[in-house]
Design a protein around this motif. Structure first.
Motif, PDB file in Angstrom:
ATOM      1  N   MET A  31       0.843  -1.308  -0.055  1.00 40.60           N
ATOM      2  CA  MET A  31      -0.093  -0.072   0.160  1.00 40.60           C
ATOM      3  C   MET A  31       0.936   1.361  -0.143  1.00 40.60           C
ATOM      4  O   MET A  31       1.497   1.503   0.955  1.00 40.60           O
ATOM      5  CB  MET A  31      -0.767   0.106   1.303  1.00 40.60           C
ATOM      6  N   VAL A  32       0.957   1.869  -1.072  1.00 33.85           N
ATOM      7  CA  VAL A  32       1.781   3.041  -1.405  1.00 33.85           C
ATOM      8  C   VAL A  32       0.934   4.090  -1.248  1.00 33.85           C
ATOM      9  O   VAL A  32      -0.324   4.363  -1.904  1.00 33.85           O
ATOM     10  CB  VAL A  32       2.395   3.107  -2.807  1.00 33.85           C
ATOM     11  N   ILE A  33       1.275   5.243  -0.256  1.00 41.40           N
ATOM     12  CA  ILE A  33       0.123   6.374  -0.080  1.00 41.40           C
ATOM     13  C   ILE A  33       1.073   7.643  -0.415  1.00 41.40           C
ATOM     14  O   ILE A  33       2.054   7.869  -0.237  1.00 41.40           O
ATOM     15  CB  ILE A  33      -0.297   6.524   1.443  1.00 41.40           C
ATOM     16  N   SER A  34       0.417   8.646  -0.925  1.00 43.42           N
ATOM     17  CA  SER A  34       0.783  10.154  -1.221  1.00 43.42           C
ATOM     18  C   SER A  34       0.585  10.794   0.072  1.00 43.42           C
ATOM     19  O   SER A  34       0.086  10.224   0.995  1.00 43.42           O
ATOM     20  CB  SER A  34       0.012  10.752  -2.246  1.00 43.42           C
ATOM     21  N   SER A  35       1.296  11.876   0.153  1.00 40.62           N
ATOM     22  CA  SER A  35       0.947  12.876   1.311  1.00 40.62           C
ATOM     23  C   SER A  35      -0.297  13.272   1.638  1.00 40.62           C
ATOM     24  O   SER A  35      -0.879  13.982   2.688  1.00 40.62           O
ATOM     25  CB  SER A  35       1.969  13.805   1.491  1.00 40.62           C
ATOM     26  N   GLN A  36      -1.331  13.404   0.578  1.00 36.56           N
ATOM     27  CA  GLN A  36      -2.728  13.758   0.631  1.00 36.56           C
ATOM     28  C   GLN A  36      -3.838  12.873   1.059  1.00 36.56           C
ATOM     29  O   GLN A  36      -4.912  13.134   0.866  1.00 36.56           O
ATOM     30  CB  GLN A  36      -2.865  14.343  -0.707  1.00 36.56           C
ATOM     31  N   ILE A  37      -3.335  11.615   1.481  1.00 35.11           N
ATOM     32  CA  ILE A  37      -4.417  10.690   1.749  1.00 35.11           C
ATOM     33  C   ILE A  37      -5.162  11.174   3.071  1.00 35.11           C
ATOM     34  O   ILE A  37      -4.720  11.899   3.915  1.00 35.11           O
ATOM     35  CB  ILE A  37      -4.014   9.209   1.862  1.00 35.11           C
ATOM     36  N   LYS A  38      -6.601  10.813   2.871  1.00 32.17           N
ATOM     37  CA  LYS A  38      -7.529  11.040   4.054  1.00 32.17           C
ATOM     38  C   LYS A  38      -8.132   9.503   4.326  1.00 32.17           C
ATOM     39  O   LYS A  38      -8.733   9.039   3.716  1.00 32.17           O
ATOM     40  CB  LYS A  38      -8.857  12.016   3.868  1.00 32.17           C
ATOM     41  N   MET A  39      -7.477   9.019   5.465  1.00 35.88           N
ATOM     42  CA  MET A  39      -7.705   7.489   5.682  1.00 35.88           C
ATOM     43  C   MET A  39      -8.425   7.223   6.853  1.00 35.88           C
ATOM     44  O   MET A  39      -8.422   7.664   7.951  1.00 35.88           O
ATOM     45  CB  MET A  39      -6.306   6.535   5.613  1.00 35.88           C
ATOM     46  N   ALA A  40      -9.702   6.323   6.691  1.00 31.33           N
ATOM     47  CA  ALA A  40     -10.568   5.969   7.706  1.00 31.33           C
ATOM     48  C   ALA A  40     -11.321   4.734   7.549  1.00 31.33           C
ATOM     49  O   ALA A  40     -11.578   4.562   6.338  1.00 31.33           O
ATOM     50  CB  ALA A  40     -11.413   7.182   7.942  1.00 31.33           C
ATOM     51  N   MET A  41     -11.944   4.138   8.662  1.00 32.05           N
ATOM     52  CA  MET A  41     -12.817   3.205   8.532  1.00 32.05           C
ATOM     53  C   MET A  41     -14.076   3.799   9.341  1.00 32.05           C
ATOM     54  O   MET A  41     -14.156   3.747  10.536  1.00 32.05           O
ATOM     55  CB  MET A  41     -12.398   1.859   9.256  1.00 32.05           C
ATOM     56  N   PRO A  42     -14.922   4.417   8.340  1.00 33.55           N
ATOM     57  CA  PRO A  42     -16.084   5.351   9.084  1.00 33.55           C
ATOM     58  C   PRO A  42     -17.478   4.521   9.173  1.00 33.55           C
ATOM     59  O   PRO A  42     -18.421   5.262   9.477  1.00 33.55           O
ATOM     60  CB  PRO A  42     -16.202   6.230   7.953  1.00 33.55           C
ATOM     61  N   GLU A  43     -17.599   3.327   9.289  1.00 32.39           N
ATOM     62  CA  GLU A  43     -18.682   2.755   9.306  1.00 32.39           C
ATOM     63  C   GLU A  43     -19.561   2.593  10.324  1.00 32.39           C
ATOM     64  O   GLU A  43     -20.921   2.506  10.212  1.00 32.39           O
ATOM     65  CB  GLU A  43     -18.535   1.106   8.778  1.00 32.39           C
ATOM     66  N   THR A  44     -19.217   3.137  11.379  1.00 28.47           N
ATOM     67  CA  THR A  44     -19.921   3.192  12.712  1.00 28.47           C
ATOM     68  C   THR A  44     -20.916   4.564  12.609  1.00 28.47           C
ATOM     69  O   THR A  44     -21.991   4.756  13.355  1.00 28.47           O
ATOM     70  CB  THR A  44     -19.153   3.610  14.114  1.00 28.47           C
ATOM     71  N   ALA A  45     -20.431   5.305  11.527  1.00 28.20           N
ATOM     72  CA  ALA A  45     -21.328   6.691  11.135  1.00 28.20           C
ATOM     73  C   ALA A  45     -22.877   6.054  10.752  1.00 28.20           C
ATOM     74  O   ALA A  45     -23.849   6.642  10.504  1.00 28.20           O
ATOM     75  CB  ALA A  45     -20.618   7.469  10.311  1.00 28.20           C
ATOM     76  N   ILE A  46     -22.852   4.845   9.807  1.00 30.16           N
ATOM     77  CA  ILE A  46     -23.989   4.458   8.983  1.00 30.16           C
ATOM     78  C   ILE A  46     -24.530   3.261   9.511  1.00 30.16           C
ATOM     79  O   ILE A  46     -25.216   2.581   8.763  1.00 30.16           O
ATOM     80  CB  ILE A  46     -23.689   4.433   7.626  1.00 30.16           C
TER      81      ILE A  46
END
Ligand code: QUE
Length: 348
Positions: free
Chosen positions: A124-139
């Motif tokens: 998993m190669v990432i740029s400096s601009q990533i926004k990473m999350a596991m947001p499922e508890t919101a739905i």
């Protein structure tokens, strides 16, 4: 417009997610095409590796197309979401067990099912601009696609924090917590993909990746590991909520306390129970197979349709959860969620 572009470049099979208007949310059609591509490339001797990327710098992938899952529930049947998860997790399991190196080039939003795709790749190669999350508890869902396996790359309290609160993590923390493998400037992704396409062996894939690695931006939360452990390493859900409330003078502490109050109590409880009380999955595939059972249970509950309504359809952000609060969640209620009797497993 085709939402998935497949190509062959040198020795690489390349999948480019191309649904920018939905931040590359994964429809059934997209994951089925991705599964067919992997099945073809597995046996194709000319293909030595697979690259997964996005046509848009805004998002690698925002997750599963939960709108599609909800319309199947409403239009087909209570277990209509089963068809959705069969397709999505079927692809995830293929990806996790694919015998050739898979590289994900990740820029922008990488959340939920999209984080799964990125993290089930070997690199998993990432740029400096990533926004990473596991947001499922919101739905009203839960951190799925193998998260109970792959979030454990990070310290345990960080895995709980991310899964329970859906906190967005940037590139510095993703690298510091070993959730991503390396940082590369997004301006170099095209050149990296071209160089990778010339690799013929796993060793050449590794050396090519190393040549493009650069220092990630500074971490923003990693120095708060002590606080994260004080809050999330508590032995009950209620004690975690109380500890978060006591940490509200810290900006992150305030966000965690608010998330634990506002997000779906059953979703938060389900992830906590899975991490604290169930067997640790030995492989990503095992975790995905367990997630399939739990997804069938969770999406048959009203919280899922209600969460998607409040967050993605009506966008009023005022979901009515039942049970309404973590104080109403019991160990017996959570144990019931993990009673999988009568549910058919994820098909082979
Ligand atoms: C939680 C989620 C998802 C989410 C928001 C959450 C999710 C998902 C999307 C999403 C975002 C943009 C789109 C789209 C879906 O949002 O899984 O179709 O255009 O896919 O709070 O789990």
């Amino acid at each position: 417009m085709t939402h998935l572009i497949l190509s062959q470049d040198g020795h690489a099979g390349v999948m480019t997610l191309n649904r920018p208007e939905a931040l590359n949310a994964l429809s059934i059609e997209m994951v089925q095409k991705m599964s067919e591509a992997l099945d073809k490339w597995r046996d194709d001797e000319a293909i030595k590796l697979v690259i997964i990327r996005s046509s848009s710098e805004r998002a690698f992938c925002a997750g599963g197309d939960v709108r599609e899952a909800v319309s199947l529930i409403k239009e087909v049947s209570d277990d209509g979401a089963r068809a959705y998860f069969t397709a999505e997790y079927g692809f995830d399991r293929r990806l996790a067990t694919f015998p050739k190196p898979v590289v994900a080039l990740v820029d922008g939003v990488v959340m939920g099912g999209g984080f799964g795709v990125a993290r089930l790749a070997d690199f998993m190669v990432i740029s400096s601009q990533i926004k990473m999350a596991m947001p499922e508890t919101a739905i009203g869902l839960f951190p799925d696609v193998g998260a109970s396996y792959f979030l454990r790359r990070a310290p345990f309290a960080v895995a709980l924090m991310m899964g329970m609160t859906g906190t967005i993590v940037g590139a510095g923390d993703a690298c510091a917590w070993h959730l991503a493998d390396m940082h590369c400037n997004a301006d170099h992704f095209d050149a990296l993909a071209r160089a990778l396409s010339q690799a013929e062996t796993d060793e050449q894939v590794r050396t090519t990746l190393s040549a493009y690695e650069s220092a990630p931006p500074p971490a923003e939360m990693a120095h708060k590991l002590g606080l994260i452990e004080d809050i999330f390493n508590q032995d009950s859900l209620q004690n975690i909520c109380d500890a978060a409330r006591r940490a509200q003078d810290d900006s992150h502490g305030a966000n965690w306390a608010a998330a634990l109050e506002e997000r779906c109590p059953s979703s938060i409880g389900a992830f906590w129970y899975m991490m604290r009380h169930l067997d640790v999955p030995q492989t990503a595939a095992q975790a995905i197979e367990r997630d399939f059972f739990l997804a069938c249970k969770m999406t048959a509950r009203p919280d899922f349709v209600e969460g998607v309504r409040a967050v993605l359809l009506d966008k009023d952000n005022q979901p009515h959860w039942s049970p309404r609060a973590i104080s109403e969640i019991t160990d017996e209620g959570l144990a019931d969620l993990f009673d999988f009797a009568g549910i058919t497993p994820l098909p082979e």
